[in-house]
Design a protein around this motif. Structure first.
Motif, mmCIF file in Angstrom:
data_model
loop_
_atom_site.group_PDB
_atom_site.id
_atom_site.type_symbol
_atom_site.label_atom_id
_atom_site.label_comp_id
_atom_site.label_asym_id
_atom_site.label_seq_id
_atom_site.Cartn_x
_atom_site.Cartn_y
_atom_site.Cartn_z
ATOM 1 N N VAL A 30 0.842 -1.200 0.000
ATOM 2 C CA VAL A 30 0.000 0.000 0.000
ATOM 3 C C VAL A 30 0.878 1.252 0.000
ATOM 4 N N SER A 31 1.943 1.245 0.798
ATOM 5 C CA SER A 31 2.819 2.416 0.838
ATOM 6 C C SER A 31 3.482 2.655 -0.517
ATOM 7 N N GLN A 32 3.849 1.594 -1.232
ATOM 8 C CA GLN A 32 4.444 1.750 -2.556
ATOM 9 C C GLN A 32 3.431 2.326 -3.554
ATOM 10 N N LEU A 33 2.184 1.878 -3.477
ATOM 11 C CA LEU A 33 1.148 2.412 -4.361
ATOM 12 C C LEU A 33 0.917 3.901 -4.094
ATOM 13 N N LEU A 34 0.804 4.261 -2.814
ATOM 14 C CA LEU A 34 0.590 5.661 -2.448
ATOM 15 C C LEU A 34 1.780 6.528 -2.855
ATOM 16 N N ASN A 35 2.992 6.027 -2.617
ATOM 17 C CA ASN A 35 4.190 6.780 -2.996
ATOM 18 C C ASN A 35 4.290 6.965 -4.504
ATOM 19 N N SER A 36 3.859 5.991 -5.280
ATOM 20 C CA SER A 36 3.903 6.104 -6.737
ATOM 21 C C SER A 36 2.984 7.220 -7.232
ATOM 22 N N VAL A 37 1.790 7.296 -6.663
ATOM 23 C CA VAL A 37 0.859 8.366 -7.040
ATOM 24 C C VAL A 37 1.437 9.722 -6.626
ATOM 25 N N ALA A 38 1.946 9.798 -5.396
ATOM 26 C CA ALA A 38 2.517 11.058 -4.894
ATOM 27 C C ALA A 38 3.714 11.492 -5.733
ATOM 28 N N GLU A 39 4.557 10.556 -6.086
ATOM 29 C CA GLU A 39 5.746 10.871 -6.882
ATOM 30 C C GLU A 39 5.371 11.429 -8.253
ATOM 31 N N GLY A 40 4.344 10.874 -8.863
ATOM 32 C CA GLY A 40 3.883 11.380 -10.156
ATOM 33 C C GLY A 40 3.382 12.800 -10.062
ATOM 34 N N ILE A 41 2.623 13.086 -9.019
ATOM 35 C CA ILE A 41 2.098 14.442 -8.829
ATOM 36 C C ILE A 41 3.243 15.412 -8.562
ATOM 37 N N GLU A 42 4.173 15.007 -7.704
ATOM 38 C CA GLU A 42 5.316 15.867 -7.386
ATOM 39 C C GLU A 42 6.168 16.146 -8.619
ATOM 40 N N SER A 43 6.376 15.142 -9.451
ATOM 41 C CA SER A 43 7.232 15.338 -10.625
ATOM 42 C C SER A 43 6.604 16.291 -11.639
ATOM 43 N N SER A 44 5.288 16.382 -11.671
ATOM 44 C CA SER A 44 4.648 17.328 -12.594
ATOM 45 C C SER A 44 4.900 18.768 -12.173
ATOM 46 N N ILE A 45 5.145 18.956 -10.877
ATOM 47 C CA ILE A 45 5.377 20.297 -10.353
ATOM 48 C C ILE A 45 6.862 20.653 -10.370
ATOM 49 N N THR A 46 7.691 19.705 -9.974
ATOM 50 C CA THR A 46 9.111 19.999 -9.779
ATOM 51 C C THR A 46 10.010 19.565 -10.929
ATOM 52 N N GLY A 47 9.487 18.828 -11.891
ATOM 53 C CA GLY A 47 10.310 18.336 -12.997
ATOM 54 C C GLY A 47 10.702 19.433 -13.965
ATOM 55 N N SER A 48 11.462 19.060 -14.969
ATOM 56 C CA SER A 48 11.977 19.999 -15.952
ATOM 57 C C SER A 48 10.963 20.258 -17.059
ATOM 58 N N SER A 49 10.867 21.515 -17.465
ATOM 59 C CA SER A 49 9.999 21.874 -18.582
ATOM 60 C C SER A 49 10.810 22.535 -19.691
ATOM 61 N N ASP A 50 12.130 22.325 -19.677
ATOM 62 C CA ASP A 50 13.014 22.974 -20.642
ATOM 63 C C ASP A 50 12.969 22.348 -22.028
ATOM 64 N N LYS A 51 12.774 21.047 -22.100
ATOM 65 C CA LYS A 51 12.837 20.337 -23.372
ATOM 66 C C LYS A 51 11.660 20.731 -24.269
ATOM 67 N N THR A 52 11.983 21.071 -25.513
ATOM 68 C CA THR A 52 10.924 21.368 -26.479
ATOM 69 C C THR A 52 10.907 20.265 -27.528
ATOM 70 N N ASP A 53 9.710 19.938 -27.986
ATOM 71 C CA ASP A 53 9.535 18.869 -28.965
ATOM 72 C C ASP A 53 9.412 19.446 -30.371
ATOM 73 N N SER A 54 9.708 18.629 -31.348
ATOM 74 C CA SER A 54 9.509 19.035 -32.737
ATOM 75 C C SER A 54 8.009 19.086 -33.021
ATOM 76 N N PHE A 55 7.646 19.680 -34.124
ATOM 77 C CA PHE A 55 6.243 19.815 -34.504
ATOM 78 C C PHE A 55 5.570 18.447 -34.623
ATOM 79 N N ILE A 56 6.231 17.518 -35.310
ATOM 80 C CA ILE A 56 5.682 16.169 -35.502
ATOM 81 C C ILE A 56 5.549 15.455 -34.155
ATOM 82 N N SER A 57 6.554 15.595 -33.318
ATOM 83 C CA SER A 57 6.524 14.967 -31.998
ATOM 84 C C SER A 57 5.367 15.515 -31.160
#
Length: 181
Positions: A30-57
């Motif tokens: 249960v702790s691993q499941l909860l941590n996985s959800v929390a980690e995903g939410i945290e990474s959306s806030i604290t992760g990098s947004s520098d990479k830009t994709d090509s038009f097709i991508s």
């Protein structure tokens, strides 16, 4: 029947985990499941947004996101990054606090948001869709005893939209002098 459709539903699930006995139905704790959800939410806030994709991508990633968003149930082909594969016991209460904290941080965060590994640059509503689908799938692997005693917020007293949509108000139009009707 549990279905996480809103952030309020996710918070409701957290409350149920605090109030009720529960156990995992999967090969991770249960702790691993909860941590996985929390980690995903945290990474959306604290992760990098520098990479830009090509038009097709961008087009391909946008198509993937729309397909992911439109699916009603979880497709086993979808992979969740960072979910452990081996069982490891942990303190589920600490993991729950982490999840609740990450939910609050996400609600308060206005941007910028990190790039998603599969969907690219996302705005807050798109990230919310991703988080809710992942949370619905992962928390669905936790069996909560006594769930039926509590009612989920999105299921509680839904307004009858059909009533408001179809209701027509007929007012007599006031006639003015010189107006022909």
């Amino acid at each position: 029947m549990r279905k996480i459709n809103t952030i309020n539903d996710l918070e409701f699930e957290c409350g149920l985990l605090e109030k009720c006995n529960h156990k995992t139905k999967s090969k991770i704790s249960v702790s691993q499941l909860l941590n996985s959800v929390a980690e995903g939410i945290e990474s959306s806030i604290t992760g990098s947004s520098d990479k830009t994709d090509s038009f097709i991508s961008k087009i391909i990633k946008n198509f993937k996101l729309k397909k992911f968003s439109s699916q009603a149930s979880w497709d086993p082909k979808w992979k969740i990054h960072g979910v452990p594969t081996e069982f490891s016991e942990g303190d589920w209460k600490d993991s729950l606090v982490r999840l609740k904290t990450s939910i609050t941080a996400f609600k308060l965060h206005s941007g910028p948001f990190a790039n998603h590994p599969d969907f690219g640059q996302l705005d807050k509503p798109s990230w919310e869709i991703v988080h809710l689908k992942v949370a619905d799938y992962l928390l669905g692997q936790i069996e909560i005893e006594g769930r039926e005693k509590f009612q989920q917020p999105s299921a509680a007293n839904p307004k009858n939209k059909k009533y408001y949509k179809n209701k027509k108000f007929h007012h007599k139009k006031k006639k003015f002098k010189g107006e022909k009707h």
